[in-house]
Design an enzyme around this catalytic site. Structure first.
Site, PDB file in Angstrom:
ATOM      1  CG  ASP A 180     -21.773  37.654   5.428  1.00 56.45           C
ATOM      2  OD1 ASP A 180     -21.940  37.458   4.210  1.00 56.45           O
ATOM      3  OD2 ASP A 180     -21.239  38.680   5.896  1.00 56.45           O
ATOM      4  CE  LYS A 181     -20.888  28.326   9.396  1.00 55.36           C
ATOM      5  NZ  LYS A 181     -19.617  27.583   9.433  1.00 55.36           N
TER       6      LYS A 181
END
Length: 305
Positions: free
Chosen positions: A139-140
C-alpha cells in the site's frame, strides 16, 4: 496481435479451468496473464467469450488473441531508490511510505515505477505498460521491500512462487490493544466490503487469506508484532488485525479515529525472501524500520518508563 488456437482433444484437459489449461498449452503464459486476457475479451471458446473459471469440455476450440506488449509511456524519474539487491534477472527495492507503486489516474509521476525506469535498464512487460517489473505491491502508506522482475521469465517464476506460498514476507506492525498471547494465526477470507466498495473485509465468499503473527514487544495500550503472510490479499494485514480486534495504529481506513498520528498505518514490509528464478539460490533481504516508526516506538518506551 498474435492469434493462437487450441482444441481440447485429450481427456486429461476435460474439466480443467481454462486458465490452468492454457498454461499447459503455452508455458510462456502465467495464469495471471491468462486471467487478464480473459477479462479483456482476448479469449473465446467456440466463438464465445468466457470467464477464467470456465471448465473445458471435449472438442472445445480455444482462440487466444494475444495483445502485443506496448512500450511503457512513463517518464523515468531520478527518485534515488534504495536497491537492496540487483542482478540481470531480479531486484529488491525499498518503497518509502507515501510512494505509490505504479502510475494510475491520479498518480502519473513520483511512483516506484517511474524510479525503476530511471535506475534499471530492463524490466518485465507481463503486467502491462504502467506496471513494468511489478510482481506484487504494498500500500501507498506502507513502507518496505518489493521484488522486481527484470525479464518475463523471472516475472513468471516469481509469480508462481507467490502462488505456491514459498516467498518469505515479514511485516512489522504496531497495533492498538494488548495482545495476550505470543503467537497467532488469522485464517479468514477477504473480499470487497459489501457496504463500501473502496474497502476490503472478511466475507464468506472472499478469497483465502492467512496471516501469522508473533508479539515482539508490549506497551501499555499497544503491541508491536511481526506478521508473516501466507497469502497476499489487498490490505490483508490491516483487515485481519481489525477483524481480531487489534487494528493497526494510524490506519485511516481500518483503524479507530483516536490513534497516534503517523501519516498512515504503522506497517513496514521489512523482510522479503525468495528463490532466484535462474540460479535457484535463496535470496533474502531486510530493511530497518523508517525513522518515523522508530520515533513512535521510542516515545512509547519512554512513557512506559
Amino acid at each position: 496481435m498474435e492469434t493462437h488456437e487450441f482444441k481440447i482433444d485429450n481427456e486429461a484437459y476435460v474439466g480443467q479451468r481454462i486458465d490452468k489449461c492454457l498454461t499447459a498449452f503455452n508455458q510462456d503464459w502465467s495464469r495471471t496473464q491468462i486471467q487478464d486476457m480473459v477479462k479483456e475479451d482476448h479469449v473465446t471458446v467456440n466463438g464465445k467469450l468466457i470467464k477464467s473459471n470456465y471448465k473445458m469440455k471435449q472438442d472445445d476450440v480455444i482462440v487466444v488473441n494475444e495483445p502485443e506488449v506496448v512500450e511503457a509511456d512513463i517518464e523515468p524519474e531520478n527518485l534515488n531508490l534504495d536497491v537492496y539487491y540487483e542482478d540481470d534477472d531480479v531486484a529488491i527495492v525499498y518503497k518509502p511510505k507515501g510512494m505509490v507503486v505504479h502510475p494510475s489516474a491520479g498518480h502519473r509521476s513520483g511512483t516506484l515505477v517511474n524510479g525503476l525506469m530511471y535506475q534499471m535498464k530492463n524490466l518485465s512487460g507481463i503486467n502491462g505498460e504502467v506496471r513494468p517489473g511489478i510482481v506484487h505491491r504494498i500500500d501507498k502508506d506502507t513502507s518496505g521491500l518489493l521484488m522486481v522482475a527484470k525479464n518475463d521469465v523471472a516475472h513468471r517464476n516469481l509469480v508462481e512462487q507467490l502462488m505456491s506460498k514459498t516467498v518469505t514476507r515479514k511485516y512489522t506492525a504496531l497495533v492498538h490493544g494488548n495482545i495476550p498471547h505470543d503467537y497467532g494465526t488469522v485464517d479468514a477470507p477477504i473480499g470487497r466490503n459489501t457496504k463500501d466498495r473502496q474497502s476490503m473485509d472478511v466475507v464468506d465468499e472472499g478469497k483465502e487469506a492467512i496471516t501469522h503473527f508473533n508479539v515482539l514487544e508490549h506497551f501499555k495500550d499497544y503491541t508491536l508484532i511481526e506478521c508473516q503472510l501466507e497469502t497476499g490479499r489487498t490490505h490483508q494485514i490491516r483487515v485481519h488485525m481489525k477483524y481480531i480486534g487489534y487494528p493497526i495504529v494510524g490506519d485511516p481506513k481500518y483503524g479507530p479515529k483516536r490513534t497516534i498520528e503517523m501519516g498512515g498505518q504503522a506497517l513496514h514490509a521489512g523482510v522479503i525472501g525468495f528463490e532466484h528464478p535462474v540460479t535457484g539460490e535463496y535470496i533474502e533481504r531486510e530493511a530497518p524500520l523508517p525513522e518515523s516508526f522508530d520515533q513512535v516506538l521510542e516515545t512509547l518506551r519512554r512513557e512506559q518508563g
